[in-house]
Design a protein around this motif. Structure first.
Motif, PDB file in Angstrom:
ATOM      1  N   ALA A   1       0.819  -1.213   0.000  1.00 39.95           N
ATOM      2  CA  ALA A   1       0.000   0.000   0.000  1.00 39.95           C
ATOM      3  C   ALA A   1       0.857   1.268   0.000  1.00 39.95           C
ATOM      4  CB  ALA A   1      -0.923  -0.003   1.214  1.00 39.95           C
TER       5      ALA A   1
ATOM      6  N   CYS B   1      -1.732   8.226  -0.535  1.00 34.95           N
ATOM      7  CA  CYS B   1      -2.960   7.973   0.219  1.00 34.95           C
ATOM      8  C   CYS B   1      -4.005   9.024  -0.124  1.00 34.95           C
ATOM      9  CB  CYS B   1      -2.687   7.985   1.720  1.00 34.95           C
ATOM     10  SG  CYS B   1      -4.164   7.623   2.685  1.00 34.95           S
TER      11      CYS B   1
ATOM     12  N   ASN C   1      -7.917   2.580   4.576  1.00 31.27           N
ATOM     13  CA  ASN C   1      -8.551   1.627   3.660  1.00 31.27           C
ATOM     14  C   ASN C   1      -8.552   2.142   2.230  1.00 31.27           C
ATOM     15  OD1 ASN C   1      -9.052  -0.284   5.619  1.00 31.27           O
ATOM     16  ND2 ASN C   1     -11.066   0.550   6.137  1.00 31.27           N
TER      17      ASN C   1
ATOM     18  N   ARG D   1      -6.298   3.841   0.805  1.00 30.33           N
ATOM     19  CA  ARG D   1      -4.966   3.590   0.248  1.00 30.33           C
ATOM     20  C   ARG D   1      -4.814   2.136  -0.165  1.00 30.33           C
ATOM     21  NH1 ARG D   1       0.641   5.639   3.043  1.00 30.33           N
ATOM     22  NH2 ARG D   1       1.740   5.961   1.102  1.00 30.33           N
ATOM     23  N   ARG D   2      -5.330   1.232   0.648  1.00 32.44           N
ATOM     24  CA  ARG D   2      -5.291  -0.197   0.280  1.00 32.44           C
ATOM     25  C   ARG D   2      -6.094  -0.442  -0.994  1.00 32.44           C
ATOM     26  NH1 ARG D   2      -2.912  -3.035   4.361  1.00 32.44           N
ATOM     27  NH2 ARG D   2      -3.064  -2.187   6.452  1.00 32.44           N
TER      28      ARG D   2
ATOM     29  N   HIS E   1      -4.177   0.805  -3.938  1.00 37.65           N
ATOM     30  CA  HIS E   1      -3.091  -0.128  -4.274  1.00 37.65           C
ATOM     31  C   HIS E   1      -3.632  -1.322  -5.039  1.00 37.65           C
ATOM     32  CE1 HIS E   1       0.375  -2.671  -4.038  1.00 37.65           C
ATOM     33  NE2 HIS E   1      -0.253  -3.542  -3.288  1.00 37.65           N
ATOM     34  N   ARG E   2      -4.771  -1.868  -4.581  1.00 34.28           N
ATOM     35  CA  ARG E   2      -5.352  -3.030  -5.283  1.00 34.28           C
ATOM     36  C   ARG E   2      -5.793  -2.646  -6.686  1.00 34.28           C
ATOM     37  NH1 ARG E   2      -8.318  -4.039  -0.088  1.00 34.28           N
ATOM     38  NH2 ARG E   2      -6.846  -5.275   1.117  1.00 34.28           N
TER      39      ARG E   2
END
Ligand SMILES: [Zn+2]
Length: 96
Positions: A48, A53, A72, A74-75, A78-79
């Protein structure tokens, strides 16, 4: 074959055996471990930390402003970035 021999205890038996881990240090060890993991991921811009962000607006390669957490959003970013990324770049793929 030898027969087991009885052991005679001559001194007083301690009421409890001391633990190998001192009490109250588990949280500190876990905190230090998590800090080390996040710092390594940040340093190499892995996971991440490879994307900025959208929640706290820190650039890629920086920790989120939330303590011991990654937002979340940011996650999810990333995904979403991973879905458009190939594991082997086109220039590194074998030419046939
Ligand atoms: Zn953040």
């Amino acid at each position: 074959m030898s027969t087991p021999t009885a052991v005679r205890i001559t001194g007083p038996i301690p009421a409890s055996v001391p633990s190998r881990k001192p009490e109250g240090t588990g949280g500190a060890i876990l905190d230090a471990t998590l800090d080390g993991i996040y710092e390594t991921l940040r340093l190499y811009r892995h996971g991440a930390f490879s994307v900025p962000c959208p929640s706290c607006h820190v650039p890629a390669g920086e920790l989120c402003r939330a303590r011991r957490s990654v937002h979340n959003e940011r996650r999810r970013a990333h995904r979403a970035h991973l879905e458009g990324t190939t594991l082997v770049p086109l220039l590194a793929a074998p030419v046939r």
